[in-house]
Motif scaffolding. Structure first.
Motif, PDB file in Angstrom:
ATOM      1  N   LYS A  40       8.263   3.083  23.887  1.00  0.00           N
ATOM      2  CA  LYS A  40       8.548   4.493  23.573  1.00  0.00           C
ATOM      3  C   LYS A  40       7.327   5.277  23.107  1.00  0.00           C
ATOM      4  N   HIS A  41       6.329   4.585  22.561  1.00  0.00           N
ATOM      5  CA  HIS A  41       5.213   5.318  21.954  1.00  0.00           C
ATOM      6  C   HIS A  41       3.838   4.905  22.490  1.00  0.00           C
ATOM      7  N   LEU A  42       3.517   3.606  22.410  1.00  0.00           N
ATOM      8  CA  LEU A  42       2.154   3.172  22.728  1.00  0.00           C
ATOM      9  C   LEU A  42       1.799   3.314  24.201  1.00  0.00           C
ATOM     10  N   PRO A  44       3.302   5.167  26.710  1.00  0.00           N
ATOM     11  CA  PRO A  44       3.196   6.557  27.182  1.00  0.00           C
ATOM     12  C   PRO A  44       1.930   7.262  26.692  1.00  0.00           C
ATOM     13  N   LYS A  45       1.545   7.002  25.441  1.00  0.00           N
ATOM     14  CA  LYS A  45       0.333   7.629  24.914  1.00  0.00           C
ATOM     15  C   LYS A  45      -0.893   7.192  25.702  1.00  0.00           C
ATOM     16  N   GLN A  46      -1.016   5.891  25.958  1.00  0.00           N
ATOM     17  CA  GLN A  46      -2.195   5.388  26.672  1.00  0.00           C
ATOM     18  C   GLN A  46      -2.201   5.820  28.136  1.00  0.00           C
ATOM     19  N   GLY A  48      -1.136   8.663  29.197  1.00  0.00           N
ATOM     20  CA  GLY A  48      -1.620  10.037  29.139  1.00  0.00           C
ATOM     21  C   GLY A  48      -3.115  10.115  28.865  1.00  0.00           C
ATOM     22  N   VAL A  49      -3.586   9.311  27.928  1.00  0.00           N
ATOM     23  CA  VAL A  49      -5.014   9.307  27.569  1.00  0.00           C
ATOM     24  C   VAL A  49      -5.869   8.952  28.782  1.00  0.00           C
ATOM     25  N   HIS A  50      -5.377   8.053  29.619  1.00  0.00           N
ATOM     26  CA  HIS A  50      -6.155   7.577  30.759  1.00  0.00           C
ATOM     27  C   HIS A  50      -5.728   8.208  32.088  1.00  0.00           C
ATOM     28  N   GLU A  54       2.927   8.732  35.785  1.00  0.00           N
ATOM     29  CA  GLU A  54       4.156   7.975  35.547  1.00  0.00           C
ATOM     30  C   GLU A  54       4.583   7.281  36.837  1.00  0.00           C
TER      31      GLU A  54
END
Length: 79
Positions: A40-42, A44-46, A48-50, A54
């Motif tokens: 749910k968090h880690l 999706p964040k990574q 987006g960062v890279h 999806e």
């Protein structure tokens, strides 16, 4: 005075220090909780960062559980 100390393994503390501490044991996250946090968090964040779109990367639950069990603190060492 209040001194707060954290340790993942009480065996690494010297006996004289342990004798003078009031030890409060707290458990860590369970494997299921860590899996939920990753999904749910880690991840999706990574993504987006890279700038990884999806659906371009598949990480199975089995792969995440293997990472959690081999590379994160285990509850038996934290509690």
């Amino acid at each position: 005075m209040l001194f707060i100390c954290t340790a993942n393994d009480l065996a690494t503390l010297s006996a004289p220090l342990r004798d003078r501490l009031e030890i409060i044991e707290l458990t860590g996250y369970t494997t299921d909780e860590k899996l939920h946090i990753a999904r749910k968090h880690l991840i999706p964040k990574q993504l987006g960062v890279h700038a990884i779109p999806e659906g371009a990367l598949t990480i199975t639950d089995d792969a995440l559980v293997a990472i959690i069990r081999e590379y994160t603190a285990r509850p038996e060492f934290v509690s």
